[in-house]
Design a protein around this motif. Structure first.
Motif, PDB file in Angstrom:
ATOM      1  N   ALA A 208       0.812  -1.217   0.000  1.00  0.00           N
ATOM      2  CA  ALA A 208       0.000   0.000   0.000  1.00  0.00           C
ATOM      3  C   ALA A 208       0.846   1.269   0.000  1.00  0.00           C
ATOM      4  CB  ALA A 208      -0.941  -0.005   1.206  1.00  0.00           C
ATOM      5  N   SER A 209       2.040   1.203   0.593  1.00  0.00           N
ATOM      6  CA  SER A 209       2.855   2.414   0.731  1.00  0.00           C
ATOM      7  C   SER A 209       3.843   2.623  -0.413  1.00  0.00           C
ATOM      8  CB  SER A 209       3.635   2.367   2.048  1.00  0.00           C
ATOM      9  OG  SER A 209       4.499   1.240   2.089  1.00  0.00           O
ATOM     10  N   THR A 210       4.018   1.635  -1.275  1.00  0.00           N
ATOM     11  CA  THR A 210       4.975   1.755  -2.371  1.00  0.00           C
ATOM     12  C   THR A 210       4.390   2.573  -3.517  1.00  0.00           C
ATOM     13  OG1 THR A 210       5.979  -0.385  -1.850  1.00  0.00           O
ATOM     14  CG2 THR A 210       6.368   0.488  -4.052  1.00  0.00           C
ATOM     15  N   ASP A 211       5.196   3.490  -4.050  1.00  0.00           N
ATOM     16  CA  ASP A 211       4.786   4.295  -5.197  1.00  0.00           C
ATOM     17  C   ASP A 211       4.943   3.448  -6.459  1.00  0.00           C
ATOM     18  OD1 ASP A 211       4.322   6.089  -7.202  1.00  0.00           O
ATOM     19  OD2 ASP A 211       5.964   7.464  -6.693  1.00  0.00           O
ATOM     20  N   ILE A 212       3.835   3.018  -7.029  1.00  0.00           N
ATOM     21  CA  ILE A 212       3.878   2.208  -8.254  1.00  0.00           C
ATOM     22  C   ILE A 212       3.244   2.978  -9.412  1.00  0.00           C
ATOM     23  CG2 ILE A 212       3.868   0.010  -7.003  1.00  0.00           C
ATOM     24  CD1 ILE A 212       0.874  -0.243  -7.737  1.00  0.00           C
ATOM     25  N   SER A 213       3.281   4.293  -9.319  1.00  0.00           N
ATOM     26  CA  SER A 213       2.575   5.126 -10.297  1.00  0.00           C
ATOM     27  C   SER A 213       3.153   5.016 -11.705  1.00  0.00           C
ATOM     28  CB  SER A 213       2.587   6.590  -9.846  1.00  0.00           C
ATOM     29  OG  SER A 213       3.927   7.056  -9.684  1.00  0.00           O
ATOM     30  N   THR A 214       4.419   4.591 -11.825  1.00  0.00           N
ATOM     31  CA  THR A 214       5.001   4.462 -13.165  1.00  0.00           C
ATOM     32  C   THR A 214       4.564   3.179 -13.864  1.00  0.00           C
ATOM     33  OG1 THR A 214       6.978   3.436 -12.218  1.00  0.00           O
ATOM     34  CG2 THR A 214       7.043   5.821 -12.608  1.00  0.00           C
ATOM     35  N   LEU A 215       4.106   2.188 -13.082  1.00  0.00           N
ATOM     36  CA  LEU A 215       3.697   0.903 -13.677  1.00  0.00           C
ATOM     37  C   LEU A 215       2.522   1.105 -14.624  1.00  0.00           C
ATOM     38  CD1 LEU A 215       3.617  -2.070 -11.127  1.00  0.00           C
ATOM     39  CD2 LEU A 215       4.878  -1.904 -13.283  1.00  0.00           C
ATOM     40  N   ALA A 216       2.652   0.559 -15.818  1.00  0.00           N
ATOM     41  CA  ALA A 216       1.581   0.703 -16.790  1.00  0.00           C
ATOM     42  C   ALA A 216       1.230  -0.605 -17.479  1.00  0.00           C
ATOM     43  CB  ALA A 216       1.969   1.742 -17.850  1.00  0.00           C
TER      44      ALA A 216
END
Length: 507
Positions: A270-278
C-alpha cells in the motif's frame, strides 16, 4: 549485417542508441547499449578462440545477469547455438541437457561449480568457464572479456538457423530440446512489441529467470529489440520487487499469478509508489479474481496470455481492456500468429467446441533437437503445431483453455477438465495454490483430488471446499477429497508439476 538474426542486434543497438541504458543490475550498476555490444563482441572472440563455430551449442547455467545476455548475443554473432540451463535442475538433469544438446562449452555461475564436477565428466564438454572475475589461476568470464582483444568474427546467419535450444519443463519424461531459430525469437519479440505496446522509454523489471523461454522470448528480447531498459533481478522477492518499481520507475512487469499475489500481500504494497507501472503481463494460469481486484484498486489491469516453449513462447494475448469482459480467456492470437481447434481425427471444429489447440506462425519452433519422430508427431499434416492442450474459441475468436490432454480426467463416461475446477478453487478466500489431478476410483475409474496450499489464518477443510463448489460445478466434477500441503511442486516458470503430484497421490 545482411540478415535479421539475433547476431545483428547488438551492432544495430550500438549504432542507434549507444548511450541509452540497456541494463540495470546488482546494486544499481548500469550498462549502456554500447557497452553491452562491446561485451558481446568480446564474447564472440572468446568463443571463437576456443574453437566454437557456427552450429556449435554453448550452454549457460546461471542466474539473471549481464553475462547471460553477453553470451547469448556473443554466441549468436558467430552462429553458435545458445543453450540456457535451468538452475533448479538436479545434477543428472543438467547432465541430460548438456549431453542431449551436444554442448561443447559450458559457462556457469561459481555457485554451481561443486554440483557440476561429476556432471561434466559424463558429457562432451570441452571448455568450462565461470562467470565473474574468478582468480589469478582461473580467471572468470568478466576478467577474460575485459582483457581480450576483439577480433571481427561475426558471420551471416540465415533466419532459419538455430539460435537457441530451450528444454521443455519435463513434466512427463525427460525434457526435450526445442530448437528456436533466429526467426522464431525475432517474431515472438515483434508480437510482444505489437500486442504489449513495448516502447523505447519502457523500463522492464525482470524477476523471472532468463533461462525460461517466457522471460527470454517475451521479456528480455522485445525490450532489447526496442531499445528499452531491462532491470535484472537474480530472483524474486516481493519486497525487493516493490522497491525496484519505486526506485527505477518501472513501467513493465511480467510474472505468474503467485508473483502478483505475493506482491499484493506484502506489507509494503500500500505504501509503495507504483505510479510508473503501466503494463503487467501474466502467464502460467488465469489470474484469480482477488488478484485482479487488488491491482485494479491501484489502477492497473493485466495482459494475460497463453503459449509454450515450442511457440517461443507466445501464442495468444488478452488485452487489459478485455480482462473482465473475457475473464477466463487467454485472448486472441498474437498479431503474427494463428490458432485453430481440431478434434481427435484432425478435423477443424467450430466455435464453442472443445478440441486440441493448434498453432501456426513464424514464432513456432522448427522441431525437437535430435528427435525426428517426436517432431513429426508434434505437427499436423498441414504443418500446424499440435499443442497437446484442449480449448475452444468463442464467437469472437477468443481462446479458452480447457486443460492439457494428459491432465483430463475421465470419470465414468464424463470428461473433467482440472483447470475449470482450479479456477473456482482460487476464488476461495485463503487458497493460495490449487491443483486438481485424477486418482483411481473403484466405481468411476477416476475422480478428482484437489491439492491446496492455504494461508496460515485460513479455516478451510474438505467439507467447506465442496460446499463452495457445489453451486458452481456439476456433482461429478466435485473433488472427492482435498489434500492440504505447504507447497506445490512447480517448474521454473511457475507451472505446477502435476506429474509429481500424480506420482505421490494417484498410485
Amino acid at each position: 549485417m545482411h540478415h535479421h538474426g539475433l547476431g545483428t542486434w547488438m551492432a544495430k543497438r550500438r549504432l542507434k542508441s549507444p548511450e541509452k541504458t540497456a541494463l540495470i543490475y546488482g546494486d544499481g550498476e548500469r550498462l549502456t547499449y554500447r557497452e553491452l555490444a562491446d561485451l558481446a563482441d568480446a564474447a564472440s572472440t572468446m568463443l571463437s578462440r576456443r574453437g566454437i563455430r557456427k552450429g556449435d551449442p554453448v550452454a549457460y547455467l546461471g542466474e539473471n545477469s549481464p553475462e547471460f545476455l553477453t553470451v547469448l548475443f556473443g554466441a549468436a554473432q558467430i552462429g553458435a547455438v545458445f543453450v540456457p540451463v535451468n538452475t533448479r535442475l538436479a545434477p543428472p538433469e543438467v547432465a541430460h541437457v548438456l549431453s542431449d544438446s551436444g554442448a561443447r562449452m559450458l559457462i556457469h555461475d561459481a555457485d554451481f561449480a561443486e554440483r557440476l564436477v561429476p556432471v561434466i565428466a559424463e558429457t562432451q564438454i570441452d571448455h568450462v568457464i565461470q562467470t565473474g572475475a574468478g582468480d589469478h589461476s582461473h580467471p572468470g568470464l568478466a576478467a577474460v572479456l575485459a582483457q581480450i582483444q576483439v577480433d571481427d568474427v561475426r558471420i551471416v546467419n540465415d533466419v532459419d538457423d538455430p539460435a537457441a535450444i530451450i528444454y521443455t519443463s519435463g513434466t512427463t519424461g525427460k525434457p526435450k530440446g526445442a530448437v528456436l531459430t533466429h526467426d522464431n525469437l525475432t517474431w515472438v519479440s515483434m508480437n510482444c512489441i505489437v500486442d504489449y505496446d513495448v516502447v523505447s522509454s519502457d523500463v522492464a523489471l525482470m524477476i523471472s529467470p532468463l533461462f525460461h523461454v517466457a522471460s527470454l522470448g517475451m521479456g528480455a528480447l522485445p525490450v532489447i529489440l526496442k531499445g528499452a531498459t531491462l532491470v535484472l533481478e537474480k530472483g524474486f522477492d516481493p519486497g525487493r520487487a516493490l522497491a525496484q518499481i519505486e526506485r527505477n520507475g518501472i513501467t513493465m512487469l511480467s510474472g505468474v499469478p503467485t508473483t502478483y499475489q505475493l506482491m499484493a500481500d506484502h506489507p509494503n504494497w500500500a505504501s509503495t509508489d507504483i505510479s510508473t507501472l503501466a503494463k503487467l503481463t501474466c502467464g502460467g494460469s488465469a489470474v484469480p479474481t482477488r488478484i485482479l481486484d487488488a491491482f485494479e484498486q491501484r489502477g492497473l489491469s493485466f495482459s494475460q496470455g497463453y503459449g509454450m516453449t515450442e511457440t517461443s513462447p507466445g501464442a495468444t494475448s488478452l488485452s487489459p481492456a478485455k480482462t473482465r469482459e473475457k475473464q477466463g480467456s487467454v485472448g486472441l492470437p498474437h498479431f503474427f500468429t494463428e490458432v485453430r481447434i481440431a478434434d481427435a481425427s484432425g478435423a477443424i471444429v467450430g466455435q464453442g467446441t472443445v478440441g486440441e489447440i493448434e498453432i501456426a506462425g513464424p514464432n513456432v519452433f522448427s522441431g525437437y533437437h535430435g528427435l525426428p519422430e517426436a517432431t513429426a508427431a508434434a505437427f499436423s499434416t498441414d504443418g500446424w503445431f499440435r499443442s497437446g492442450d484442449l480449448g475452444y474459441l468463442d464467437d469472437e475468436g477468443y481462446l479458452y483453455i480447457a486443460d492439457r490432454l494428459k491432465d483430463m480426467i475421465i470419470s465414468g463416461s464424463e470428461n473433467i477438465y482440472p483447470a475449470e475446477i482450479e479456477n473456482h478453487l482460487y476464488s476461495i478466500d485463503g487458497v493460495t495454490g490449487a491443483a486438481v489431478i485424477g486418482v483411481p476410483d473403484d466405481k468411476w475409474g477416476e475422480v478428482p483430488l484437489a491439492i491446496l496450499t492455504v494461508r496460515k489464518d485460513a479455516s478451510i477443510d474438505t467439507a467447506s471446499v465442496r460446499r463452495h463448489l457445489e453451486s458452481k460445478l456439476a456433482r461429478y466434477k466435485l473433488p472427492k477429497n482435498v489434500v492440504f500441503v505447504t507447497e506445490l511442486p512447480r517448474t521454473a516458470s511457475g507451472k505446477v508439476r502435476k506429474a509429481d503430484l500424480r506420482a505421490q497421490y494417484a498410485t
